[in-house]
Write a protein that holds these residues in place. Sequence first.
Motif, PDB file in Angstrom:
ATOM      1  N   PHE A   1       0.844  -1.186   0.000  1.00 18.70           N
ATOM      2  CA  PHE A   1       0.000   0.000   0.000  1.00 18.70           C
ATOM      3  C   PHE A   1       0.882   1.239   0.000  1.00 18.70           C
ATOM      4  CE2 PHE A   1      -2.453  -3.250   2.071  1.00 18.70           C
ATOM      5  CZ  PHE A   1      -3.762  -3.037   1.665  1.00 18.70           C
ATOM      6  N   LEU A   2       0.627   2.138  -0.896  1.00 26.39           N
ATOM      7  CA  LEU A   2       1.202   3.474  -0.857  1.00 26.39           C
ATOM      8  C   LEU A   2       0.028   4.379  -0.577  1.00 26.39           C
ATOM      9  CD1 LEU A   2       3.421   5.586  -1.353  1.00 26.39           C
ATOM     10  CD2 LEU A   2       2.754   5.548  -3.769  1.00 26.39           C
ATOM     11  N   ASP A   3       0.035   5.017   0.577  1.00 21.99           N
ATOM     12  CA  ASP A   3      -1.073   5.930   0.858  1.00 21.99           C
ATOM     13  C   ASP A   3      -0.563   7.163   1.564  1.00 21.99           C
ATOM     14  OD1 ASP A   3      -1.078   5.472   3.674  1.00 21.99           O
ATOM     15  OD2 ASP A   3      -2.524   3.882   3.504  1.00 21.99           O
ATOM     16  N   GLY A   4      -1.305   8.203   1.395  1.00 19.64           N
ATOM     17  CA  GLY A   4      -0.934   9.462   2.002  1.00 19.64           C
ATOM     18  C   GLY A   4      -2.053  10.462   1.875  1.00 19.64           C
ATOM     19  N   ALA A   5      -1.770  11.667   2.331  1.00 19.69           N
ATOM     20  CA  ALA A   5      -2.780  12.718   2.319  1.00 19.69           C
ATOM     21  C   ALA A   5      -2.105  14.073   2.327  1.00 19.69           C
ATOM     22  CB  ALA A   5      -3.692  12.585   3.530  1.00 19.69           C
ATOM     23  N   THR A   6      -2.826  15.040   1.838  1.00 23.32           N
ATOM     24  CA  THR A   6      -2.370  16.417   1.913  1.00 23.32           C
ATOM     25  C   THR A   6      -3.557  17.298   2.276  1.00 23.32           C
ATOM     26  OG1 THR A   6      -1.132  18.154   0.781  1.00 23.32           O
ATOM     27  CG2 THR A   6      -2.708  16.914  -0.550  1.00 23.32           C
ATOM     28  N   MET A   7      -3.304  18.280   3.106  1.00 26.70           N
ATOM     29  CA  MET A   7      -4.343  19.234   3.476  1.00 26.70           C
ATOM     30  C   MET A   7      -4.446  20.278   2.368  1.00 26.70           C
ATOM     31  SD  MET A   7      -5.664  18.163   6.269  1.00 26.70           S
ATOM     32  CE  MET A   7      -6.734  19.556   6.612  1.00 26.70           C
TER      33      MET A   7
ATOM     34  N   LYS B   1      -6.938  12.465   0.436  1.00 25.15           N
ATOM     35  CA  LYS B   1      -6.202  11.247   0.738  1.00 25.15           C
ATOM     36  C   LYS B   1      -6.085  10.439  -0.546  1.00 25.15           C
ATOM     37  CE  LYS B   1      -6.250   7.395   4.051  1.00 25.15           C
ATOM     38  NZ  LYS B   1      -4.951   7.013   3.640  1.00 25.15           N
ATOM     39  N   TYR B   2      -4.941   9.773  -0.748  1.00 25.76           N
ATOM     40  CA  TYR B   2      -4.719   8.977  -1.943  1.00 25.76           C
ATOM     41  C   TYR B   2      -4.137   7.628  -1.545  1.00 25.76           C
ATOM     42  CZ  TYR B   2      -0.087  10.885  -1.084  1.00 25.76           C
ATOM     43  OH  TYR B   2       1.085  11.259  -0.481  1.00 25.76           O
ATOM     44  N   GLU B   3      -4.462   6.611  -2.325  1.00 25.11           N
ATOM     45  CA  GLU B   3      -3.933   5.272  -2.091  1.00 25.11           C
ATOM     46  C   GLU B   3      -3.707   4.586  -3.432  1.00 25.11           C
ATOM     47  OE1 GLU B   3      -6.358   2.792   0.428  1.00 25.11           O
ATOM     48  OE2 GLU B   3      -6.712   4.419   1.849  1.00 25.11           O
ATOM     49  N   ALA B   4      -2.657   3.767  -3.484  1.00 27.66           N
ATOM     50  CA  ALA B   4      -2.421   2.870  -4.609  1.00 27.66           C
ATOM     51  C   ALA B   4      -2.067   1.516  -4.007  1.00 27.66           C
ATOM     52  CB  ALA B   4      -1.289   3.378  -5.495  1.00 27.66           C
ATOM     53  N   HIS B   5      -2.713   0.443  -4.502  1.00 31.49           N
ATOM     54  CA  HIS B   5      -2.522  -0.906  -3.963  1.00 31.49           C
ATOM     55  C   HIS B   5      -1.938  -1.811  -5.040  1.00 31.49           C
ATOM     56  CE1 HIS B   5      -6.075  -0.216  -0.951  1.00 31.49           C
ATOM     57  NE2 HIS B   5      -5.218   0.780  -0.977  1.00 31.49           N
ATOM     58  N   TRP B   6      -0.869  -2.506  -4.693  1.00 29.93           N
ATOM     59  CA  TRP B   6      -0.221  -3.467  -5.584  1.00 29.93           C
ATOM     60  C   TRP B   6      -0.294  -4.842  -4.933  1.00 29.93           C
ATOM     61  CZ3 TRP B   6       4.087  -6.634  -4.925  1.00 29.93           C
ATOM     62  CH2 TRP B   6       4.639  -7.176  -6.084  1.00 29.93           C
ATOM     63  N   TRP B   7      -0.634  -5.871  -5.708  1.00 30.94           N
ATOM     64  CA  TRP B   7      -0.762  -7.230  -5.173  1.00 30.94           C
ATOM     65  C   TRP B   7       0.227  -8.156  -5.860  1.00 30.94           C
ATOM     66  CZ3 TRP B   7      -6.532  -9.140  -4.891  1.00 30.94           C
ATOM     67  CH2 TRP B   7      -7.242  -8.370  -3.971  1.00 30.94           C
ATOM     68  N   GLN B   8       0.714  -9.113  -5.062  1.00 33.55           N
ATOM     69  CA  GLN B   8       1.414 -10.284  -5.583  1.00 33.55           C
ATOM     70  C   GLN B   8       0.660 -11.482  -5.037  1.00 33.55           C
ATOM     71  OE1 GLN B   8       5.455 -10.847  -4.310  1.00 33.55           O
ATOM     72  NE2 GLN B   8       5.761 -12.552  -5.708  1.00 33.55           N
ATOM     73  N   THR B   9       0.270 -12.423  -5.899  1.00 33.76           N
ATOM     74  CA  THR B   9      -0.564 -13.539  -5.456  1.00 33.76           C
ATOM     75  C   THR B   9      -0.275 -14.797  -6.273  1.00 33.76           C
ATOM     76  OG1 THR B   9      -2.845 -14.251  -5.025  1.00 33.76           O
ATOM     77  CG2 THR B   9      -2.492 -12.885  -6.974  1.00 33.76           C
TER      78      THR B   9
ATOM     79  N   ALA C   1      -6.717   2.009  -7.174  1.00 36.29           N
ATOM     80  CA  ALA C   1      -6.331   3.370  -6.804  1.00 36.29           C
ATOM     81  C   ALA C   1      -7.537   4.019  -6.150  1.00 36.29           C
ATOM     82  CB  ALA C   1      -5.887   4.158  -8.029  1.00 36.29           C
ATOM     83  N   LEU C   2      -7.296   4.847  -5.160  1.00 38.17           N
ATOM     84  CA  LEU C   2      -8.385   5.458  -4.415  1.00 38.17           C
ATOM     85  C   LEU C   2      -8.073   6.919  -4.134  1.00 38.17           C
ATOM     86  CD1 LEU C   2     -10.565   4.160  -1.711  1.00 38.17           C
ATOM     87  CD2 LEU C   2      -9.048   5.961  -0.968  1.00 38.17           C
TER      88      LEU C   2
END
Length: 186
Positions: free
Chosen positions: A33-39, A47-55, A68-69
């Motif tokens: 998960f790469l997530d963060g936020a800025t005011m 707030k932003y998020e990017a999710h990467w999976w290995q399965t 992505a969110l």
Amino acid sequence: KTENASTPLAAESNTDIRLKGFDLENGNRQELFLDGATMLNPKLKLKYEAHWWQTDVTGKDENDWESALLKLIYFPKEGKLKKSDKPYRLAVGLDWAVDLGDQEKGIGSGSDTVGPFFGAAIAAKPGLMFIPLIQHFVEYSGFDVNLTAARLIALQTLSSAKWLKMDLKVPYDGEKESWPADVEFQ
């Protein structure tokens, strides 16, 4: 005084990287998960998020971006509770999640969703914060999603750079009429 920026209702900017692993019935999955936020201003947070999976749930190793969110959070009011003088902050917002996965690889949800929410952050005592939230998710593209989730986050500050976090998520899936709850400790 600055807040713990990893708290969802903190009026702070941050970027976090997290790695989670799952031992599933039909394989394993690791999520980055790469997530963060800025005011954007004192009352509006992006707030932003990017999710990467290995399965390996399909029988072979696969990896790809899962989703992505973007989340807008508005803080309409904050202050102190009348009888106890404990600080609080209210928040309302909207999640926008885009599925980037590939179902044939076993990655992704197969749905793009929006999810309005309401929450409050309440200081129980110095260093201990409780954050109850309620959110409803629906799809606008892909598989049917009709999910209402209650969430309770407890955050205990240990020192200026360390903390413990419990995140209880109790969703109700209206499509499947089920309660697939989970709890996470950080």
